[in-house]
Scaffold this active site. Structure first.
Site, PDB file in Angstrom:
ATOM      1  CG  ASP A 246      -2.244  -0.702   1.218  1.00 28.62           C
ATOM      2  OD1 ASP A 246      -2.503  -1.027   0.083  1.00 28.62           O
ATOM      3  OD2 ASP A 246      -2.800  -0.707   2.029  1.00 28.62           O
TER       4      ASP A 246
ATOM      5  CG  MET B 220      -9.209   7.690   5.423  1.00 23.93           C
ATOM      6  SD  MET B 220      -9.912   6.149   4.909  1.00 23.93           S
ATOM      7  CE  MET B 220     -10.692   5.632   6.294  1.00 23.93           C
TER       8      MET B 220
ATOM      9  CE  LYS C  17      -6.876   0.505  -2.183  1.00 26.90           C
ATOM     10  NZ  LYS C  17      -7.672  -0.057  -1.153  1.00 26.90           N
TER      11      LYS C  17
HETATM   12  N1  SAH Z   1      -4.993   0.824   8.639  1.00 27.82           N
HETATM   13  C1  SAH Z   1      -4.668   2.167   8.742  1.00 27.82           C
HETATM   14  C2  SAH Z   1      -5.395   3.141   8.438  1.00 27.82           C
HETATM   15  C3  SAH Z   1      -5.978   3.244   6.948  1.00 27.82           C
HETATM   16  S1  SAH Z   1      -6.946   4.544   6.547  1.00 27.82           S
HETATM   17  C4  SAH Z   1      -4.026   2.236  10.187  1.00 27.82           C
HETATM   18  O1  SAH Z   1      -4.324   1.554  11.001  1.00 27.82           O
HETATM   19  O2  SAH Z   1      -3.255   3.484  10.536  1.00 27.82           O
HETATM   20  C5  SAH Z   1      -5.717   5.612   5.910  1.00 27.82           C
HETATM   21  C6  SAH Z   1      -5.590   6.874   6.971  1.00 27.82           C
HETATM   22  O3  SAH Z   1      -4.993   6.545   8.166  1.00 27.82           O
HETATM   23  C7  SAH Z   1      -5.316   8.225   6.220  1.00 27.82           C
HETATM   24  O4  SAH Z   1      -6.121   8.949   5.457  1.00 27.82           O
HETATM   25  C8  SAH Z   1      -4.776   8.865   7.617  1.00 27.82           C
HETATM   26  O5  SAH Z   1      -5.879   9.619   8.131  1.00 27.82           O
HETATM   27  C9  SAH Z   1      -4.503   7.670   8.432  1.00 27.82           C
HETATM   28  N2  SAH Z   1      -2.701   7.571   8.526  1.00 27.82           N
HETATM   29  C10 SAH Z   1      -2.087   6.736   8.298  1.00 27.82           C
HETATM   30  N3  SAH Z   1      -0.778   6.903   8.358  1.00 27.82           N
HETATM   31  C11 SAH Z   1      -0.699   8.226   8.679  1.00 27.82           C
HETATM   32  C12 SAH Z   1       0.594   8.921   8.863  1.00 27.82           C
HETATM   33  N4  SAH Z   1       1.567   8.421   9.045  1.00 27.82           N
HETATM   34  N5  SAH Z   1       0.051  10.102   9.275  1.00 27.82           N
HETATM   35  C13 SAH Z   1      -1.010  10.716   9.263  1.00 27.82           C
HETATM   36  N6  SAH Z   1      -2.112   9.956   8.964  1.00 27.82           N
HETATM   37  C14 SAH Z   1      -2.068   8.480   8.870  1.00 27.82           C
END
Ligand code: SAH
Length: 266
Positions: free
Chosen positions: A44, A177, A66
């Protein structure tokens, strides 16, 4: 290969791996072991990927990243690729950002494999919902301040019932998100009784050299958003816990928390 021969091959295992929020140090030992043994890795956008060739030296690497609002590879195609490689007898790692089961569509990918009798495994990961706030010193719970936290997706606006429930539960709200719908969320929470002085932090690009953290209160959120124009990926934390970070002063409505933390030696 003839159909008869391919039918004799045992399917490989599909391992759903949580890669954490982007910092290689937050990969688990289990994640690294799974990558080292993988024949195929589908990765991803938000998973740590710079060292992938090193971590998975024998694997075919497939980028299915994505970008927001633009699905580079549609989910059905990702499922199809996972299944196709596994049925050909290859051990597949599906490397995802954060934890695979937190807004990661991990359940769908596992479901597609189970339908076909492909063995699956899940290696949980460090979710950005907790780790990104922590990286700027914001705890999601804190004794006598917050005894619950709710993680929500801001992908679509919340219903009146959901907003009402959130305000009633209290505690900390963590939004993933959520940049696109943040003005609506802020207005909705105010409408349902949250106070204007409630602090919030917007943390963009956590664990990245260009991380930026902005503080606001619900009451001045719209003005701050206009000024700062935050972009995805970002985590929004709404709750009193935001004040726990290095004793921040919220008297200024838009503060760069990183420089404040640096000043405080955090
Ligand atoms: N499965 C992932 C989330 C996927 S949805 C988890 O557990 O972290 C994707 C969202 O995660 C992004 O739009 C943002 O809101 C958040 N996100 C993931 N990594 C991030 C990062 N390094 N910094 C800020 N937001 C992050």
């Amino acid at each position: 290969m003839s159909e008869r021969m391919s039918a004799q091959i045992d399917p490989g295992t599909v391992t759903l791996v949580g890669g954490g929020p982007g910092d290689p140090d937050l990969m688990t030992v289990g994640a690294l072991k799974a990558l080292a043994a993988a024949d195929v890795v589908l990765c991803d956008r938000l998973a740590p990927r710079d060292q992938l060739a090193e971590w998975a030296p024998n694997a075919l690497l497939i980028d299915v990243g994505k970008t927001p609002g633009h699905h580079a590879v549609p989910q059905e195609e990702i499922n199809r690729l996972i299944v196709e490689h596994a049925l050909a007898g290859r051990d597949v790692v599906r490397l995802k950002g954060g934890d695979p089961f937190v807004f990661g569509r991990g359940g769908e990918e596992i479901g597609a494999c189970r339908e076909l009798g492909i063995p699956t495994r899940v290696i949980p990961g460090v979710t950005s919902a907790i780790a990104v706030p922590a990286s700027v010193g914001v705890p999601v719970t804190h004794r006598e301040v917050s005894r619950a936290f709710t993680v929500i997706s801001g992908h679509a606006p919340l219903s009146a019932d959901e907003l009402d429930g959130l305000v009633k539960v209290g505690g900390t709200i963590v939004v993933l998100m959520g940049i696109g719908t943040l003005p609506q969320l802020g207005a909705g929470l105010l409408r349902h009784g949250m106070r204007e002085t409630m602090p919030l932090a917007i943390i963009e690009r956590g664990f990245h050299p260009e991380r930026r953290t902005t503080l606001a209160t619900l009451g001045d959120l719209v003005r701050v958003l206009g000024e700062v124009q935050p972009r995805s990926p970002a985590i929004v934390v709404i709750g009193e816990v935001v004040r726990q970070s290095a004793g921040l002063s919220l008297s200024k409505s838009s503060v760069d928390i990183d420089s404040l933390l640096a000043e405080a030696g955090a």
